[in-house]
Design a protein around this motif. Structure first.
Motif, PDB file in Angstrom:
ATOM      1  N   LYS A   1      46.097 -44.601  83.229  1.00  0.00           N
ATOM      2  CA  LYS A   1      45.856 -44.961  81.832  1.00  0.00           C
ATOM      3  C   LYS A   1      44.482 -44.476  81.423  1.00  0.00           C
ATOM      4  O   LYS A   1      43.518 -44.586  82.181  1.00  0.00           O
ATOM      5  CB  LYS A   1      45.944 -46.479  81.649  1.00  0.00           C
TER       6      LYS A   1
ATOM      7  N   ASN B   1      46.328 -50.460  70.568  1.00  0.00           N
ATOM      8  CA  ASN B   1      46.250 -51.924  70.518  1.00  0.00           C
ATOM      9  C   ASN B   1      44.885 -52.457  70.940  1.00  0.00           C
ATOM     10  O   ASN B   1      44.764 -52.917  72.060  1.00  0.00           O
ATOM     11  CB  ASN B   1      47.332 -52.534  71.393  1.00  0.00           C
TER      12      ASN B   1
ATOM     13  N   THR C   1      43.269 -46.726  71.477  1.00  0.00           N
ATOM     14  CA  THR C   1      44.374 -45.839  71.828  1.00  0.00           C
ATOM     15  C   THR C   1      44.360 -45.639  73.336  1.00  0.00           C
ATOM     16  O   THR C   1      43.343 -45.273  73.924  1.00  0.00           O
ATOM     17  CB  THR C   1      44.238 -44.481  71.121  1.00  0.00           C
ATOM     18  N   THR C   2      45.503 -45.893  73.961  1.00  0.00           N
ATOM     19  CA  THR C   2      45.640 -45.754  75.407  1.00  0.00           C
ATOM     20  C   THR C   2      46.748 -44.764  75.712  1.00  0.00           C
ATOM     21  O   THR C   2      47.869 -44.900  75.206  1.00  0.00           O
ATOM     22  CB  THR C   2      45.976 -47.122  76.059  1.00  0.00           C
TER      23      THR C   2
ATOM     24  N   ARG D   1      53.549 -42.494  77.364  1.00  0.00           N
ATOM     25  CA  ARG D   1      53.464 -43.357  76.171  1.00  0.00           C
ATOM     26  C   ARG D   1      52.064 -43.304  75.604  1.00  0.00           C
ATOM     27  O   ARG D   1      51.105 -43.013  76.311  1.00  0.00           O
ATOM     28  CB  ARG D   1      53.765 -44.813  76.551  1.00  0.00           C
TER      29      ARG D   1
ATOM     30  N   MET E   1      46.219 -42.795  67.471  1.00  0.00           N
ATOM     31  CA  MET E   1      47.536 -42.347  67.913  1.00  0.00           C
ATOM     32  C   MET E   1      47.999 -41.153  67.079  1.00  0.00           C
ATOM     33  O   MET E   1      48.531 -40.179  67.610  1.00  0.00           O
ATOM     34  CB  MET E   1      48.560 -43.480  67.820  1.00  0.00           C
TER      35      MET E   1
ATOM     36  N   HIS F   1      49.710 -45.999  73.349  1.00  0.00           N
ATOM     37  CA  HIS F   1      49.585 -47.329  72.749  1.00  0.00           C
ATOM     38  C   HIS F   1      48.360 -47.351  71.842  1.00  0.00           C
ATOM     39  O   HIS F   1      47.362 -46.709  72.133  1.00  0.00           O
ATOM     40  CB  HIS F   1      49.396 -48.406  73.833  1.00  0.00           C
TER      41      HIS F   1
END
Length: 107
Positions: free
Chosen positions: A37, A25, A28-29, A21, A44, A23
């Protein structure tokens, strides 16, 4: 591999096939399939573009390589064709080309 940048401006390469995934938030992760992580500076959208370019490059290189594949005994080397499920042979030895093909077992 794609190259991304950590928050401390150090860059590292990561296998995009292992990203589960992404993210945003607000940082960007990248969440990897093993749970690791990574917080990165790229957006993104930038990461998705890098992944798309990486995959396009892999496909282009594969096509390029397939055009210049050498041949053995007049037959081009390449992908293995699907096994003929109607065949009753276990193996076929082609002594001239040094090839052994494996097929379905005899019942």
């Amino acid at each position: 591999m794609i190259v991304v940048t950590r928050l401390n401006n150090s860059q590292f390469a990561i296998n995009p096939d292992l990203i589960e995934r992404i993210h945003a938030n607000p940082d960007t992760t990248l969440v990897m399939v093993d749970g690791a992580k990574y917080i990165i500076t790229e957006s993104m959208t930038e990461v998705i573009d890098k992944i798309a370019h990486y995959r396009a490059r892999v496909i282009a290189l594969t096509h390029e390589i397939s055009q210049s594949v050498p041949s053995v005994g007049g037959r081009p080397l390449g992908l293995v064709s699907p096994i003929d499920t109607h065949s009753t042979q276990d193996t076929v030895n082609d002594e001239d080309n040094g090839v052994t093909s494996i097929g379905p077992r005899k019942l």
